[in-house]
Write an enzyme that holds these catalytic residues in place. Structure first.
Site, PDB file in Angstrom:
ATOM      1  N   LYS A 112       0.778  -1.311  -0.061  1.00  0.00           N
ATOM      2  CA  LYS A 112      -0.136  -0.050  -0.028  1.00  0.00           C
ATOM      3  C   LYS A 112       0.898   1.287  -0.023  1.00  0.00           C
ATOM      4  O   LYS A 112       0.358   2.458  -0.431  1.00  0.00           O
ATOM      5  CB  LYS A 112      -0.972  -0.015   1.216  1.00  0.00           C
ATOM      6  CG  LYS A 112      -1.535  -1.312   1.302  1.00  0.00           C
ATOM      7  CD  LYS A 112      -2.984  -1.198   0.674  1.00  0.00           C
ATOM      8  CE  LYS A 112      -4.125  -1.891   0.898  1.00  0.00           C
ATOM      9  NZ  LYS A 112      -3.825  -3.562   1.240  1.00  0.00           N
TER      10      LYS A 112
HETATM   11  C1  LIG Z   1      -4.728  -4.497   0.731  1.00  0.00           C
HETATM   12  C2  LIG Z   1      -3.992  -5.808   0.592  1.00  0.00           C
HETATM   13  C3  LIG Z   1      -4.248  -6.820  -0.074  1.00  0.00           C
HETATM   14  C4  LIG Z   1      -5.441  -6.678  -1.090  1.00  0.00           C
HETATM   15  O1  LIG Z   1      -5.209  -5.576  -2.099  1.00  0.00           O
HETATM   16  P1  LIG Z   1      -6.626  -4.978  -2.910  1.00  0.00           P
HETATM   17  O2  LIG Z   1      -6.205  -3.919  -3.758  1.00  0.00           O
HETATM   18  O3  LIG Z   1      -7.702  -4.768  -1.771  1.00  0.00           O
HETATM   19  O4  LIG Z   1      -7.142  -6.058  -3.908  1.00  0.00           O
HETATM   20  C5  LIG Z   1      -3.452  -7.865  -0.504  1.00  0.00           C
HETATM   21  N1  LIG Z   1      -2.380  -8.064   0.298  1.00  0.00           N
HETATM   22  C6  LIG Z   1      -2.050  -7.062   1.271  1.00  0.00           C
HETATM   23  C7  LIG Z   1      -0.955  -7.493   2.206  1.00  0.00           C
HETATM   24  C8  LIG Z   1      -2.985  -5.969   1.433  1.00  0.00           C
HETATM   25  O5  LIG Z   1      -2.467  -5.222   2.436  1.00  0.00           O
END
Ligand SMILES: *Cc1c(COP(=O)(O)O)cnc(C)c1O
Length: 462
Positions: A112
């Site tokens: 993120k």
């Molecule tokens: C947010 C997240 C996901 C999922 O990502 P999306 O964009 O919501 O599909 C997968 N793995 C981790 C570690 C995350 O923080």
């Protein structure tokens, strides 16, 4: 470049307004009016660029001059300077046909950061340039919150409130959010699930009066800037494999919750990146697996798993994909979403499902299989996968055909999910920035799963 809503009821707006609007005022999601096409010659030129330079090229297509190039470059350089790896998102080879794209070298050890470092700086820039008040409101299943807070803590002109499900995020995730003591940060721990948090946020944003009055801005992946930032690493990873002599199309396997990350991959494919299949990896919360395999989008029963950042039943970005699947027809999507609200499901006919299968394959990884994947890979290679990444690797193992090369996205560092790793008797040492969290004081407010109570908290804070 103008941006429009998936439900067709918002007049076209520019990039900065799209970032500020977050959720479209008609309840839909914003998408670019056209997806820029990257010719083969440009692809060849981009191959030589480092991460930040590549990000500048990709973003320039979507910002389209609204931010002067030198200032956009500064924003991007600042965002990726905080990453611990010189390549920002390096690729690690597990086997000849399977490579792991490490997206966890940012400040909070999850992918993120790639988008939220940039969005934080973008908000800062917009607030300075336009005098807009930036009050960020978001819901998190764990990683978004920490990353968003890290992106804006202490920044003048910005306040941030994050809702997380109380007791349903990992220990490290909770500490990363609640040990931040800057007074522009408020953590609300909601007695409920992530879907409850996300629903409350969606309702607050859908109340256009409340949103305007409190200058609410979004950091969830409903914000188009996040999706755009994530397009970059698909290109970057593809180029790293090309350097190693991989030719032709590759698969990407993406651990998916809200469909944000994998939608960025879909955009990259539409832009012209040679992607064969986007492998959609989910856990036991497998609404998206069922959609891809059966054409029915219908929430199931919530389950807590070892990959909590994907414990999601309603994938907020899915609407963006549906929009493209139905030929960018806003009226169709508006009626689909109405139907979803009243009937609780969306069903697509076989000819549409065939189109889905041209781009996606999907697999939901069971809890034990997730842990087995971690243990097996650790034993075979010494490389430790986090449980989300393990879902991606397990899905790739199952769905990639012989002779195909797959890049599995590593969305988090294993240290964030030590509770799961320990179940297979694997001991890891925490990186220093994570180890240090355990000695810091926490601050957060526990609230009921209640819209009115949360509104009160926000009115006092913003
Ligand atoms: C947010 C997240 C996901 C999922 O990502 P999306 O964009 O919501 O599909 C997968 N793995 C981790 C570690 C995350 O923080």
């Amino acid at each position: 470049m103008a941006y429009k809503s998936t439900r067709g009821q918002v007049a076209p707006i520019g990039f900065i307004d799209a970032v500020l609007m977050g959720l479209a005022d008609d309840g839909g999601l914003l998408v670019p009016q056209q997806i820029p096409q990257v010719p083969a010659e440009t692809l060849r030129q981009w191959q030589k660029l480092d991460y930040a330079a590549l990000a500048l090229e990709v973003f320039s297509l979507y910002v389209d001059g609204e931010i002067p190039r030198n200032e956009l470059k500064q924003l991007i350089d600042d965002s990726y300077a905080r990453f611990r790896h010189p390549e920002v998102t390096p690729v690690h080879k597990l086997r000849d046909d399977l490579h792991v794209l490490e997206l966890f070298h940012g400040p909070t050890f999850a992918f993120k950061d790639v988008a939220l470092q940039l969005l934080g700086n973008l908000y800062s820039y917009i607030s300075k340039q336009t005098g807009s008040i930036i009050h960020i409101l978001g819901a998190t299943s764990g990683d978004t919150g920490a990353s968003a807070i890290e992106g804006v803590r202490g920044k003048p002109g910005i306040r941030i409130c994050i809702l997380h499900p109380h007791g349903k995020v990992s220990k490290v995730q909770a500490l990363q959010m609640t040990t931040v003591q800057d007074d522009n940060v408020l953590n609300l721990a909601v007695e409920g699930t992530f879907d409850d948090c996300q629903r409350i946020i969606k309702e607050l944003f859908a109340d256009v009066g409340f949103k305007r009055e409190h200058h609410l801005r979004a950091i969830n992946s409903i914000n188009i800037a996040r999706v755009l930032a994530q397009i970059v690493y698909y290109f970057h990873a593809y180029f790293r494999l090309a350097e190693q002599g991989v030719t032709g199309k590759v698969n990407f396997s993406v651990p998916t919750g809200n469909f944000g990350d994998i939608f960025a991959g879909y955009m990259a494919k539409r832009m012209g990146l040679p992607i064969h299949k986007l492998i959609l990896a989910t856990n036991e919360n497998n609404i998206l697996e069922r959609f891809v395999n059966e054409g029915v989008y219908e929430p199931g029963e919530f389950r807590s798993t070892y990959s909590p950042s994907m414990d999601i039943q309603v994938a907020s970005n899915f609407e963006r994909y549906l929009y493209y699947l139905y030929g960018e027809n806003g009226a169709t999507i508006a009626s689909f979403m109405d139907q979803f609200k009243t009937e609780g499901r969306i069903v697509v006919p076989p000819e549409k499902l065939a189109q889905v299968h041209a781009d996606f394959a999907a697999y939901g990884v069971r809890n034990e299989e997730c842990l087995d994947t971690i243990a097996d890979n650790y034993r075979a290679t010494g490389y430790l996968l986090d449980p989300h990444t393990a879902c991606g690797v397990a899905a790739a193992d199952r769905l990639a055909a012989d002779g195909e090369v797959t890049i599995a996205l590593a969305t988090a560092h294993p240290a964030k999910f030590d509770e799961a790793i320990r179940l297979r008797n694997i001991r890891q040492t925490y990186p220093a920035p994570i180890a240090e969290l355990f000695d810091k004081p926490q601050s957060y407010v526990v609230v009921n799963n209640d819209n009115a109570e949360i509104r009160k908290q926000l009115e006092a804070f913003f």
